[in-house]
Design an enzyme around this catalytic site. Structure first.
Site, short mmCIF file in Angstrom:
data_model
loop_
_atom_site.label_atom_id
_atom_site.label_comp_id
_atom_site.label_asym_id
_atom_site.label_seq_id
_atom_site.Cartn_x
_atom_site.Cartn_y
_atom_site.Cartn_z
N ALA A 27 0.82 -1.22 0.00
CA ALA A 27 0.00 0.00 0.00
C ALA A 27 0.85 1.26 0.00
O ALA A 27 0.33 2.36 0.14
CB ALA A 27 -0.94 0.00 1.21
N ALA A 29 2.61 2.40 -2.53
CA ALA A 29 2.77 2.98 -3.88
C ALA A 29 1.68 2.44 -4.79
O ALA A 29 0.93 1.53 -4.42
CB ALA A 29 4.14 2.61 -4.45
N ARG A 51 7.09 -2.36 2.88
CA ARG A 51 8.38 -2.36 3.59
C ARG A 51 8.81 -0.97 3.98
O ARG A 51 9.72 -0.80 4.78
CB ARG A 51 9.46 -3.00 2.70
CG ARG A 51 9.31 -4.49 2.49
CD ARG A 51 10.19 -4.96 1.35
NE ARG A 51 9.83 -4.27 0.11
CZ ARG A 51 10.44 -4.44 -1.06
NH1 ARG A 51 11.46 -5.27 -1.15
NH2 ARG A 51 10.04 -3.78 -2.13
N ASN A 103 -1.66 -7.46 -3.28
CA ASN A 103 -1.19 -6.58 -4.34
C ASN A 103 0.33 -6.49 -4.43
O ASN A 103 0.88 -6.26 -5.52
CB ASN A 103 -1.80 -5.18 -4.09
CG ASN A 103 -1.12 -4.09 -4.88
OD1 ASN A 103 -1.33 -3.94 -6.08
ND2 ASN A 103 -0.26 -3.32 -4.21
N SER A 156 -2.03 -10.33 -13.71
CA SER A 156 -1.56 -9.43 -14.78
C SER A 156 -1.96 -10.05 -16.11
O SER A 156 -2.15 -11.27 -16.20
CB SER A 156 -0.04 -9.30 -14.71
OG SER A 156 0.47 -8.78 -15.93
N TYR A 169 8.36 -13.30 -14.70
CA TYR A 169 7.28 -12.43 -14.20
C TYR A 169 5.93 -12.97 -14.67
O TYR A 169 4.99 -13.14 -13.87
CB TYR A 169 7.49 -10.99 -14.68
CG TYR A 169 6.35 -10.08 -14.26
CD1 TYR A 169 6.12 -9.83 -12.91
CD2 TYR A 169 5.49 -9.51 -15.19
CE1 TYR A 169 5.06 -9.02 -12.50
CE2 TYR A 169 4.43 -8.70 -14.79
CZ TYR A 169 4.22 -8.46 -13.44
OH TYR A 169 3.16 -7.67 -13.04
N PRO A 199 -4.40 -6.57 -14.80
CA PRO A 199 -4.18 -5.32 -15.54
C PRO A 199 -3.10 -5.44 -16.61
O PRO A 199 -2.18 -6.25 -16.52
CB PRO A 199 -3.70 -4.34 -14.46
CG PRO A 199 -3.87 -5.04 -13.14
CD PRO A 199 -3.82 -6.51 -13.45
N LEU A 201 -0.71 -2.52 -19.09
CA LEU A 201 0.23 -1.42 -18.80
C LEU A 201 -0.40 -0.32 -17.92
O LEU A 201 -1.40 0.28 -18.30
CB LEU A 201 0.68 -0.79 -20.13
CG LEU A 201 1.75 0.29 -20.02
CD1 LEU A 201 3.10 -0.32 -19.72
CD2 LEU A 201 1.81 1.10 -21.32
N GLU A 205 5.15 2.99 -9.89
CA GLU A 205 6.59 2.80 -9.68
C GLU A 205 7.07 1.47 -10.28
O GLU A 205 8.27 1.15 -10.23
CB GLU A 205 6.91 2.85 -8.19
CG GLU A 205 6.71 4.23 -7.60
CD GLU A 205 6.98 4.31 -6.10
OE1 GLU A 205 7.56 3.35 -5.54
OE2 GLU A 205 6.63 5.32 -5.49
P1 NDP Z 1 4.47 -0.38 -7.52
O1 NDP Z 1 5.91 -0.67 -7.73
O2 NDP Z 1 4.00 1.01 -7.71
O3 NDP Z 1 4.03 -0.88 -6.05
C1 NDP Z 1 4.40 -2.15 -5.60
C2 NDP Z 1 4.05 -2.30 -4.13
O4 NDP Z 1 4.45 -3.63 -3.71
C3 NDP Z 1 4.77 -1.31 -3.25
O5 NDP Z 1 3.87 -0.80 -2.30
C4 NDP Z 1 5.84 -2.14 -2.56
O6 NDP Z 1 6.05 -1.67 -1.24
C5 NDP Z 1 5.17 -3.52 -2.51
N1 NDP Z 1 6.16 -4.60 -2.41
C6 NDP Z 1 7.05 -5.01 -3.36
N2 NDP Z 1 7.84 -5.98 -2.87
C7 NDP Z 1 7.43 -6.19 -1.59
C8 NDP Z 1 7.86 -7.06 -0.56
N3 NDP Z 1 8.88 -7.94 -0.76
N4 NDP Z 1 7.24 -7.02 0.64
C9 NDP Z 1 6.24 -6.15 0.84
N5 NDP Z 1 5.76 -5.30 -0.08
C10 NDP Z 1 6.37 -5.32 -1.29
O7 NDP Z 1 3.70 -1.38 -8.49
P2 NDP Z 1 2.14 -1.47 -8.94
O8 NDP Z 1 1.30 -0.76 -8.00
O9 NDP Z 1 2.06 -1.12 -10.37
O10 NDP Z 1 1.94 -3.05 -8.84
C11 NDP Z 1 1.12 -3.66 -7.86
C12 NDP Z 1 0.81 -5.07 -8.30
O11 NDP Z 1 0.15 -5.05 -9.56
C13 NDP Z 1 2.03 -5.97 -8.49
O12 NDP Z 1 1.71 -7.26 -8.03
C14 NDP Z 1 2.26 -5.95 -9.99
O13 NDP Z 1 2.90 -7.11 -10.45
C15 NDP Z 1 0.83 -5.89 -10.48
N6 NDP Z 1 0.67 -5.34 -11.83
C16 NDP Z 1 1.20 -4.12 -12.19
C17 NDP Z 1 1.01 -3.65 -13.47
C18 NDP Z 1 1.59 -2.35 -13.96
O14 NDP Z 1 1.71 -2.17 -15.19
N7 NDP Z 1 1.93 -1.42 -13.08
C19 NDP Z 1 0.19 -4.38 -14.45
C20 NDP Z 1 -0.31 -5.64 -13.96
C21 NDP Z 1 -0.10 -6.07 -12.70
P3 NDP Z 1 7.47 -1.48 -0.53
O15 NDP Z 1 8.48 -1.20 -1.60
O16 NDP Z 1 7.25 -0.37 0.44
O17 NDP Z 1 7.69 -2.79 0.16
C1 8X3 Z 2 2.50 -5.74 -16.13
C2 8X3 Z 2 1.67 -5.60 -17.35
O1 8X3 Z 2 1.70 -4.89 -19.80
O2 8X3 Z 2 3.30 -3.84 -18.29
O3 8X3 Z 2 1.95 -6.72 -15.29
O4 8X3 Z 2 3.60 -6.14 -18.91
S1 8X3 Z 2 2.60 -5.10 -18.66
#
Ligand code: NDP
Ligand code: 8X3
Length: 269
Positions: A27, A29, A51, A103, A156, A169, A199, A201, A205
């Site tokens: 949560a 980011a 974290r 998430n 994803s 991935y 989701p 793209l 972060e």
């Molecule tokens: P962000 O990088 O913006 O956020 C990722 C979040 O995951 C952060 O809050 C981070 O918190 C947390 N996180 C990562 N590793 C750990 C860990 N080891 N322990 C605890 N928390 C962790 O990415 P998104 O919001 O875009 O992605 C969220 C989810 O959606 C992911 O599972 C991603 O694979 C998926 N997704 C994203 C897409 C995209 O294009 N953005 C598309 C499809 C799916 P912190 O660093 O503080 O631990």
């Molecule tokens: C990530 C989706 O389209 O950026 O889960 O590869 S994409």
């Protein structure tokens, strides 16, 4: 004459659980932070994990005292996850979690499999698969005991469609999709719902992490793409959770309009 009987819900339909407690991993980011804000605006109380303690504290301050319980841990650490959700650690008012949004996750690199870092592969498996399992296993028994709950997993489009460089991935997200189906099968008759959000793209972060902090490369990927916003995903999650109790939204695949499927290339000798 038009009959409304077939198009309106009978009065006996149960609403969704209403507002309660939602636990959102990652949560700090992107999707997780947007989902925390969306659910808080809808009146839910939020357990926010990640974290980065400073970001969790800032989110808790923003959402207000009593509305947000920040829990700082790494989802890869099974013992830390167990400890965070143990009855002795959780204040009594926060023990009955209604919705878990799994998430937290990441992609690392876009190299082809024969050039990838094995450490990156391990980190993705440990986070996207094992981390998700740790949190699910900690919270699921309580949901089953209470006869209600909802697990929302962040899959994803890469769990369904392959593209060059998505190798591990994509594999982790295929696991998340199939695990979501398996959960549905195991939870048959318990009243606990399961949704896999898939989701495409989305600007967050995510790409900064994927490209090892290379801000220019991350920005280039989103340039002119009209990518999804974290708020779009938060809205999809909120909709799935708000459906009446008899409705289980199993999967939501959502892409930006600008993204579609590629050709299946044929290499000719
Ligand atoms: P962000 O990088 O913006 O956020 C990722 C979040 O995951 C952060 O809050 C981070 O918190 C947390 N996180 C990562 N590793 C750990 C860990 N080891 N322990 C605890 N928390 C962790 O990415 P998104 O919001 O875009 O992605 C969220 C989810 O959606 C992911 O599972 C991603 O694979 C998926 N997704 C994203 C897409 C995209 O294009 N953005 C598309 C499809 C799916 P912190 O660093 O503080 O631990
Ligand atoms: C990530 C989706 O389209 O950026 O889960 O590869 S994409």
């Amino acid at each position: 004459m038009t009959s409304t009987a077939a198009t309106t819900r009978p009065a006996s339909v149960q609403p969704a659980s209403g507002v309660g407690i939602v636990c959102i991993t990652g949560a700090t980011a992107g999707f997780g932070a947007a989902t925390a804000r969306r659910f808080a605006a809808d009146g839910w109380r939020i357990i926010a994990t990640g974290r980065r303690q400073d970001r969790l504290d800032a989110l808790a301050a923003e959402l207000g005292d009593g509305n947000c319980l920040p829990l700082c841990f790494d989802v890869r650490d099974g013992d830390a996850v167990q400890a965070a959700f143990s009855q002795s650690n959780l204040p009594e008012a926060w023990r009955a979690v209604d919705v878990l949004v799994n998430n937290a996750g990441l992609a690392l690199g876009l190299e082809p499999a024969h050039r990838c870092s094995l450490d990156d592969w391990t980190t993705m498996v440990d986070t996207n698969i094992k981390g998700l399992l740790h949190v699910t296993r900690a919270l699921l028994p309580g949901m089953v005991e209470r006869g209600r709950g909802h697990v929302v997993n962040l899959g994803s489009i890469t769990g369904t469609y392959a593209y060059p460089g998505a190798n591990v991935y994509g594999g982790t997200k295929a696991f998340v999709m199939q695990f979501s189906r398996g959960l549905r099968a195991d939870l048959h008759g318990t009243g606990v719902r399961v949704t896999n959000i898939e989701p495409g793209l989305a600007e967050s972060e995510f790409s900064m992490v994927r490209f090892g902090g290379d801000a220019d490369r991350a920005a280039k990927l989103y340039e002119g793409a009209s990518a999804l916003h974290p708020q779009d995903i938060a809205d999809a999650i909120a909709w799935a959770v708000s459906c009446p109790a008899h409705v289980n939204v199993s999967r939501i695949e959502v892409m930006p309009t600008s993204q579609s499927f590629g050709a299946l290339p044929v290499h000719r000798a």
